[in-house]
Design an enzyme around this catalytic site. Structure first.
Site, mmCIF file in Angstrom:
data_model
loop_
_atom_site.group_PDB
_atom_site.id
_atom_site.type_symbol
_atom_site.label_atom_id
_atom_site.label_comp_id
_atom_site.label_asym_id
_atom_site.label_seq_id
_atom_site.Cartn_x
_atom_site.Cartn_y
_atom_site.Cartn_z
ATOM 1 N N LYS A 1 2.606 -7.996 -3.701
ATOM 2 C CA LYS A 1 4.136 -8.342 -3.793
ATOM 3 C C LYS A 1 4.475 -9.091 -2.644
ATOM 4 C CE LYS A 1 4.456 -3.665 -5.808
ATOM 5 N NZ LYS A 1 5.124 -2.874 -6.411
ATOM 6 N N GLU B 1 1.160 0.106 -16.588
ATOM 7 C CA GLU B 1 1.900 0.782 -15.228
ATOM 8 C C GLU B 1 3.203 1.249 -15.735
ATOM 9 O OE1 GLU B 1 0.310 -1.693 -11.394
ATOM 10 O OE2 GLU B 1 2.009 -2.998 -12.516
ATOM 11 N N SER C 1 1.449 3.921 -8.085
ATOM 12 C CA SER C 1 1.422 4.861 -7.058
ATOM 13 C C SER C 1 -0.220 5.366 -6.574
ATOM 14 C CB SER C 1 2.506 6.143 -7.101
ATOM 15 O OG SER C 1 3.776 5.644 -6.867
ATOM 16 N N GLU D 1 8.157 -5.811 -12.183
ATOM 17 C CA GLU D 1 9.131 -6.567 -11.397
ATOM 18 C C GLU D 1 9.648 -7.954 -11.795
ATOM 19 O OE1 GLU D 1 7.034 -5.671 -7.678
ATOM 20 O OE2 GLU D 1 7.344 -3.544 -8.065
ATOM 21 N N ASN E 1 -2.188 -5.710 -5.451
ATOM 22 C CA ASN E 1 -0.781 -6.477 -5.780
ATOM 23 C C ASN E 1 -0.099 -6.576 -4.517
ATOM 24 O OD1 ASN E 1 1.502 -7.775 -6.350
ATOM 25 N ND2 ASN E 1 2.302 -6.189 -7.866
ATOM 26 N N GLY F 1 5.613 2.488 -7.029
ATOM 27 C CA GLY F 1 6.376 2.560 -5.704
ATOM 28 C C GLY F 1 6.929 3.937 -5.490
ATOM 29 N N HIS G 1 4.318 -8.447 -14.913
ATOM 30 C CA HIS G 1 4.610 -7.334 -13.763
ATOM 31 C C HIS G 1 6.053 -6.767 -13.918
ATOM 32 C CE1 HIS G 1 5.134 -4.846 -10.446
ATOM 33 N NE2 HIS G 1 3.860 -4.698 -10.336
HETATM 34 C C1 PEP Z 1 2.327 -2.603 -8.483
HETATM 35 O O1 PEP Z 1 3.105 -3.438 -7.871
HETATM 36 O O2 PEP Z 1 1.732 -3.145 -9.463
HETATM 37 C C2 PEP Z 1 1.948 -1.189 -8.083
HETATM 38 C C3 PEP Z 1 1.386 -0.469 -8.967
HETATM 39 O O3 PEP Z 1 2.584 -0.735 -6.997
HETATM 40 P P1 PEP Z 1 2.596 0.572 -6.241
HETATM 41 O O4 PEP Z 1 0.889 0.978 -6.187
HETATM 42 O O5 PEP Z 1 2.990 0.554 -4.975
HETATM 43 O O6 PEP Z 1 3.181 1.750 -6.931
#
Ligand code: PEP
Length: 255
Positions: free
Chosen positions: A12, A168, A214, A98, A10, A174, A96
């Site tokens: 973003k 998640e 992460s 976000e 992803n 992040g 998601h």
């Molecule tokens: C994500 O954007 O779904 C995500 C898991 O980000 P990151 O791997 O950077 O934590």
């Protein structure tokens, strides 16, 4: 039920179409062997979708980070499922964290998006996960159950079986922090039980459930080794082709 491992990047709001083409060229030289045993997909910004569809091999799918649930109309800034399919997209992330926290996406809207995606042949990648306050209040199981139920409410058992869920934890996205793989496994096992209650055990056994938050080349194997974790949804570590290829190899068991 053997579920094939799946790695989804992803991006973003990162990378132009030109940068996406460079990523594809690098990935093509790096991930050949892993592509045979792990399903791979990349979700770039909408503006880089065509570039990736052209530049990646057909075995690496291109996904969208969002999709709207209406067919067409006066919805400025939104993208319909049919538009994505026409652009060569085969999967779409819905819900998601976000989108939920920054853009007010509700459980009900996530359910509508999942239905709209499936109707057009897109695989929905349904994101669920608790925030830190919910985790501290021991509400993780309750929160992910509520989000999962709302997201799959309008789908048949067969449609759920062919969908993807990504667990998640919001506090892990992040942040460089992750749950212990065994703790993520327990939450994902709980999600599978919720799906079994609502849609039956065949759907629950078949649906691929990923961990996200992460993930990086160094820790993906530990998550992928858990019996209920079928791969990963990765943000930051998916931006670099070499890192993405290393995660694919590690998930395939080559590391
Ligand atoms: C994500 O954007 O779904 C995500 C898991 O980000 P990151 O791997 O950077 O934590």
């Amino acid at each position: 039920m053997t579920r094939r491992k799946l790695l989804i990047g992803n991006w973003k709001m990162f990378k132009t179409a030109t940068e996406a083409r460079a990523f594809a060229a690098d990935l093509n030289t790096e991930s050949g062997a892993a592509q045979a045993s792990v399903d791979l997909a990349v979700c770039p910004p909408f503006t880089a979708i065509s570039a990736l569809v052209e530049a990646l091999p057909e075995s690496v799918k291109v996904g969208a980070q969002n999709v709207y649930f209406e067919e067409q109309g006066a919805f400025t800034g939104e993208i319909s499922p049919a538009m994505l399919v026409d652009a060569g997209v085969t999967l779409a992330i819905v819900g998601h964290s976000e989108r939920r926290t920054l853009f007010g996406e509700t459980d009900a809207a996530v359910g509508q998006k999942a239905v709209a995606a499936v109707k057009h042949g897109l695989t929905p990648v349904i994101c669920v996960g608790e925030n830190l306050a919910e985790r501290d209040a021991n509400q993780t199981a309750e929160v992910v159950a509520r989000q999962t139920r709302a997201a799959i409410a309008g789908l048949s058992a067969e449609q759920v079986a062919a969908s993807v869920v990504a667990y998640e934890p919001v506090w892990a996205i992040g942040s460089g922090r992750t749950p212990e793989p065994g703790d993520a496994e327990a939450v994902i096992d709980g999600i599978r039980k919720v799906i079994s209650e609502d849609k039956g055990s065949t759907a629950a056994d078949a649906v691929r459930i990923l961990y996200g938050g992460s993930v990086k080349p160094e820790n993906i194997a530990a998550f992928g080794a858990q019996p209920n974790i079928d791969g990963a949804l990765v943000g930051g570590a998916s931006l670099d082709a070499s890192s993405f290829a290393r995660m694919a190899t590690a998930l395939a068991g080559g590391n």
